[in-house]
Design an enzyme around this catalytic site. Structure first.
Site, PDB file in Angstrom:
ATOM      1  N   ARG A 175       0.833  -1.201   0.000  1.00  0.00           N
ATOM      2  CA  ARG A 175       0.000   0.000   0.000  1.00  0.00           C
ATOM      3  C   ARG A 175       0.868   1.251   0.000  1.00  0.00           C
ATOM      4  O   ARG A 175       1.805   1.346   0.782  1.00  0.00           O
ATOM      5  CB  ARG A 175      -0.911   0.020   1.223  1.00  0.00           C
ATOM      6  CG  ARG A 175      -1.746  -1.238   1.326  1.00  0.00           C
ATOM      7  CD  ARG A 175      -3.035  -1.024   2.060  1.00  0.00           C
ATOM      8  NE  ARG A 175      -3.703  -2.315   2.151  1.00  0.00           N
ATOM      9  CZ  ARG A 175      -3.690  -3.074   3.234  1.00  0.00           C
ATOM     10  NH1 ARG A 175      -3.090  -2.660   4.320  1.00  0.00           N
ATOM     11  NH2 ARG A 175      -4.292  -4.240   3.232  1.00  0.00           N
ATOM     12  N   GLU A 305       6.287 -19.687  17.085  1.00  0.00           N
ATOM     13  CA  GLU A 305       5.860 -20.619  16.052  1.00  0.00           C
ATOM     14  C   GLU A 305       7.052 -21.066  15.211  1.00  0.00           C
ATOM     15  O   GLU A 305       7.840 -20.230  14.752  1.00  0.00           O
ATOM     16  CB  GLU A 305       4.806 -19.979  15.144  1.00  0.00           C
ATOM     17  CG  GLU A 305       3.541 -19.573  15.892  1.00  0.00           C
ATOM     18  CD  GLU A 305       2.450 -19.048  14.967  1.00  0.00           C
ATOM     19  OE1 GLU A 305       2.636 -19.130  13.724  1.00  0.00           O
ATOM     20  OE2 GLU A 305       1.435 -18.549  15.479  1.00  0.00           O
TER      21      GLU A 305
END
Length: 376
Positions: A175, A305
């Protein structure tokens, strides 16, 4: 007792189908090999914090029908996903936006940022991206690729970026504004009280048998129902007779800490190759650091993770939808289409990565086809 439908798996796909079938007057039995409902969206309360046991899940959608449906079963908070990238101690905004471009290159206008990306794309000589590396460079330039995409992606998939297909990263949010909303969806949030409560509401009044492995008791369970909705691995259903499909798995290290704030954000991605984990989730920030009574939560819970290649005994998370595996799935799909009483659905049954809103949409479409002749 005999049932109209046996639903294998109490994750989002199976639970929505079970609810809709029961609402249309069908008798339903749900079985799950785990000791809890909700599949990979299972959340458990740890010291007042809804902890996402199997990885962070943020519901986001532009589909008004899906949003109106899912919010019947839970009230959602206003959480907006705005992750941070950590590259060897340097912090960058995700999604890639003007904050990212300013820190990376010192540019201050969208025009300058777009020109910098175009310049690096030209230097790389990319016209038609042939792999993930070329696709990423064409979207964000080489600097951002090297610092914020390459290491994270190679940890995530266990493969060099040049060996991965370009389509994996085509939806990468880029963006030229200062908008930190990663998903940029019309509707976004997390169920107050956690996803487990949402699934329990979906399954209210429906018989559920936990700690029940369908594949180990298939004959006796099949005898109980006219039709089966199977949401487990399609290759496992056929005892891997054509070979095993490949998945990426994720391992979690979760710990409760007696401090109020570990990283100041719900998700921080570690994008260098050397850090062994892909990201750290700090669960309390999904609920803005407060419990359901609105009181500040004094401690915190984090989960590191680690991505790994799937092996038997691991939980399969992400299908490896490359050419080889897609061809193998197509062969399993032929077998599945020949089944008269079994419907295959969901991430594992269809060997397809589903966002949660796409899961709900897919099940509702299935219900329209499968249950349209049922009484209300």
């Amino acid at each position: 007792m005999r049932y109209d439908y046996l639903v294998v798996g109490s994750g989002l796909y199976g639970s929505v189908f079970a609810h809709e079938a029961a609402a249309r007057g069908k008798s339903v039995l749900v079985v799950d090999k785990r000791p809890h409902v909700a599949g990979n969206i299972y959340t458990e309360n740890v010291e007042g914090i809804p902890v996402h046991r199997y990885g962070a899940h943020i519901f986001h959608t532009n589909d008004t029908r899906v949003w109106q449906y899912i919010t019947r079963f839970a009230e959602f908070n206003r959480f907006t996903n705005s992750p941070v990238a950590n590259y060897r101690g340097e912090l960058y905004s995700l999604p890639f936006n003007m904050y990212t471009f300013n820190k990376m290159w010192g540019v201050t206008t969208p025009e300058e940022a777009a020109e910098k990306i175009e310049e690096q794309k030209r230097e790389a000589g990319i016209t038609e991206p042939k792999n993930l590396e070329e696709q990423a460079i064409s979207l964000v330039g080489r600097d951002i690729f090297e610092k914020l995409v390459k290491g994270y992606t190679e940890k995530q998939w266990g493969r060099d970026c040049r060996e991965l297909p370009a389509f994996i990263i085509k939806r990468l949010p880029v963006r030229f504004t200062f908008d930190n909303n990663y998903f940029n969806a019309l509707y976004q949030g997390i169920p107050i009280g956690g996803y487990t409560r949402l699934v329990e509401n979906l399954l209210e009044g429906i018989e559920v048998r936990l700690n029940t492995d369908y594949l180990k008791h298939r004959e006796e369970l099949d005898a109980l129902a006219d039709k089966v909705l199977y949401t487990g691995p399609i290759d496992g259903f056929y005892d891997y007779r054509l070979g095993a499909l490949e998945y990426r798995s994720v391992r979690f290290e979760t710990e409760a800490l007696a401090i109020p704030n570990f990283q100041g954000n719900a998700a921080v991605n570690y994008t260098d190759r050397e850090t062994p984990w892909t990201r750290i989730i700090e669960h309390k920030w999904f609920v803005f650091g407060r419990d359901e009574k609105g009181e500040e939560i004094p401690g915190t819970v984090i989960s590191r993770e680690y991505s790994s290649e799937w092996k038997p005994g691991d939980e399969p998370y992400y299908p490896v939808n490359d050419e080889k595996n897609s061809a193998l799935y197509a062969e399993y799909r032929k077998l599945a289409l020949a089944e008269e009483k079994v419907i295959f659905g969901g991430r594992l049954g269809e060997y397809k990565y589903y966002d949660m809103d796409a899961t709900v949409a897919a099940v509702l479409n299935l219900c329209d086809r499968e249950l349209s002749g049922s009484k209300a």
